[in-house]
Design an enzyme around this catalytic site. Structure first.
Site, mmCIF file in Angstrom:
data_model
loop_
_atom_site.group_PDB
_atom_site.id
_atom_site.type_symbol
_atom_site.label_atom_id
_atom_site.label_comp_id
_atom_site.label_asym_id
_atom_site.label_seq_id
_atom_site.Cartn_x
_atom_site.Cartn_y
_atom_site.Cartn_z
ATOM 1 C CG ASP A 40 -0.296 -0.468 2.495
ATOM 2 O OD1 ASP A 40 0.938 -0.397 2.586
ATOM 3 O OD2 ASP A 40 -1.017 -0.906 3.400
ATOM 4 C CG ASP A 88 -8.739 -1.536 11.822
ATOM 5 O OD1 ASP A 88 -7.772 -2.243 11.429
ATOM 6 O OD2 ASP A 88 -9.089 -0.498 11.228
ATOM 7 C CG HIS A 93 -5.744 -2.465 8.760
ATOM 8 N ND1 HIS A 93 -5.840 -1.139 9.124
ATOM 9 C CD2 HIS A 93 -4.439 -2.780 8.932
ATOM 10 C CE1 HIS A 93 -4.662 -0.693 9.497
ATOM 11 N NE2 HIS A 93 -3.800 -1.668 9.397
ATOM 12 C CD GLU A 105 -8.507 0.702 7.875
ATOM 13 O OE1 GLU A 105 -8.518 -0.239 8.691
ATOM 14 O OE2 GLU A 105 -7.801 1.711 8.029
HETATM 15 P P1 PGA Z 1 2.006 -1.452 12.588
HETATM 16 O O1 PGA Z 1 0.812 -1.516 11.549
HETATM 17 O O2 PGA Z 1 3.013 -2.429 12.114
HETATM 18 O O3 PGA Z 1 2.525 -0.041 12.520
HETATM 19 O O4 PGA Z 1 1.423 -1.826 13.911
HETATM 20 C C1 PGA Z 1 0.384 -2.780 11.118
HETATM 21 C C2 PGA Z 1 -0.672 -2.598 10.068
HETATM 22 O O5 PGA Z 1 -1.337 -1.550 10.066
HETATM 23 O O6 PGA Z 1 -0.815 -3.484 9.226
#
Ligand code: PGA
Length: 261
Positions: free
Chosen positions: A67, A136, A138, A143
């Site tokens: 992404d 959450d 994702h 999301e």
């Molecule tokens: P993070 O994010 O590694 O900064 O906890 C993980 C994600 O959003 O996939």
């Protein structure tokens, strides 16, 4: 889904790096799917060490990142282009032309998403996809309520994800994009193998729902229960809400020798 619980994030990251290194050694022209965020940093550090000290060769590897934020120049320090350069690409011998990250500055976003999907297909598909998990649930920036069949497309970030990531923008929500381009859940499900990393107590609920809950678009990571080759590596705090921890540990401790990392 294989659940691997390690005492620390670092121990889990070393295993993740070994699995990636094994993939690259067995197939030097592997196509790797890569992730950003705080989670994969220790894995990238171990890959850099393996490159420097043990000659792990990335010269024929192709990569696709999950992404990128819409509206950020590649040079912006919070862009995932900049992140990948800083955390991995500038330290290994991967040719620039083999690196693929969605272009968040594309004038025509749907065309950019179609181009990205076509590039994955042209490369022969992704052999091994590294994933983090959002608090959450994702994966990529898919999301909750994302279609489980979705392809690379634009998404709106949830308030929770914006709150989780605003530290990259000096804590200023006004400087943080609202949108991103992300590989879809369907795109991720087509990869040949998945390695999901989850560290810290903040991920415990999302991990429990993804691993032991029903498959639901409200926790997009839960679709990985349907992936034929998915490993989920986590530290103790991230595993804290799993009900079957003892079972996962027993399975890991009793693997046949040839399956050990
Ligand atoms: P993070 O994010 O590694 O900064 O906890 C993980 C994600 O959003 O996939």
């Amino acid at each position: 889904m294989e659940i691997i619980i390690q005492p620390t994030a670092n121990a889990a990251s070393v295993i993740a790096a070994r699995l990636i290194a094994r993939q690259v050694r067995e197939k030097p022209d592997s196509v790797l799917g890569l992730a950003t965020g705080s989670t994969p940093i220790a894995t990238y550090q171990e890959l850099i060490r393996l490159h420097r000290e043990e000659g792990l060769d990335f010269s024929r590897v192709t990569t696709f990142n999950l992404d990128e934020y819409v509206g950020l120049q590649a040079e912006h320090p919070a862009s995932y282009h900049a992140f990948m350069d800083l955390q991995l690409f500038s330290h290994i011998n991967i040719p620039r032309e083999r690196i693929h990250i969605p272009d968040g500055m594309a004038a025509d976003v749907p065309a950019e998403c179609a181009r990205f999907e076509a590039a994955i297909r042209a490369a022969g598909g992704i052999d091994l996809q590294l994933l983090g998990i959002g608090s959450d649930g994702h994966i990529g920036f898919n999301e909750p309520s994302s279609s489980l069949a979705s392809r690379t497309r634009i998404k709106t970030l949830t308030e929770r994800t914006r709150a989780d990531n605003v530290y990259n923008f000096g804590g200023d929500f006004a400087k943080m994009p609202l949108h991103c381009i992300t590989m879809g859940v369907g795109t991720i499900m087509e990869t040949r193998a998945v390695l999901l990393l989850a560290f810290g107590a903040g991920k415990a609920q999302a991990v429990a729902e993804a691993v032991e809950g029903p498959i639901t678009a409200m926790n997009p990571a839960s679709i990985l229960q349907m992936h034929p080759v998915a490993k989920c590596l986590m530290d103790e705090p991230a595993a804290a809400r799993l009900k079957k921890c003892e079972y996962y540990r027993w399975v890991f401790d009793n693997k046949p020798q040839w399956q050990r990392v």
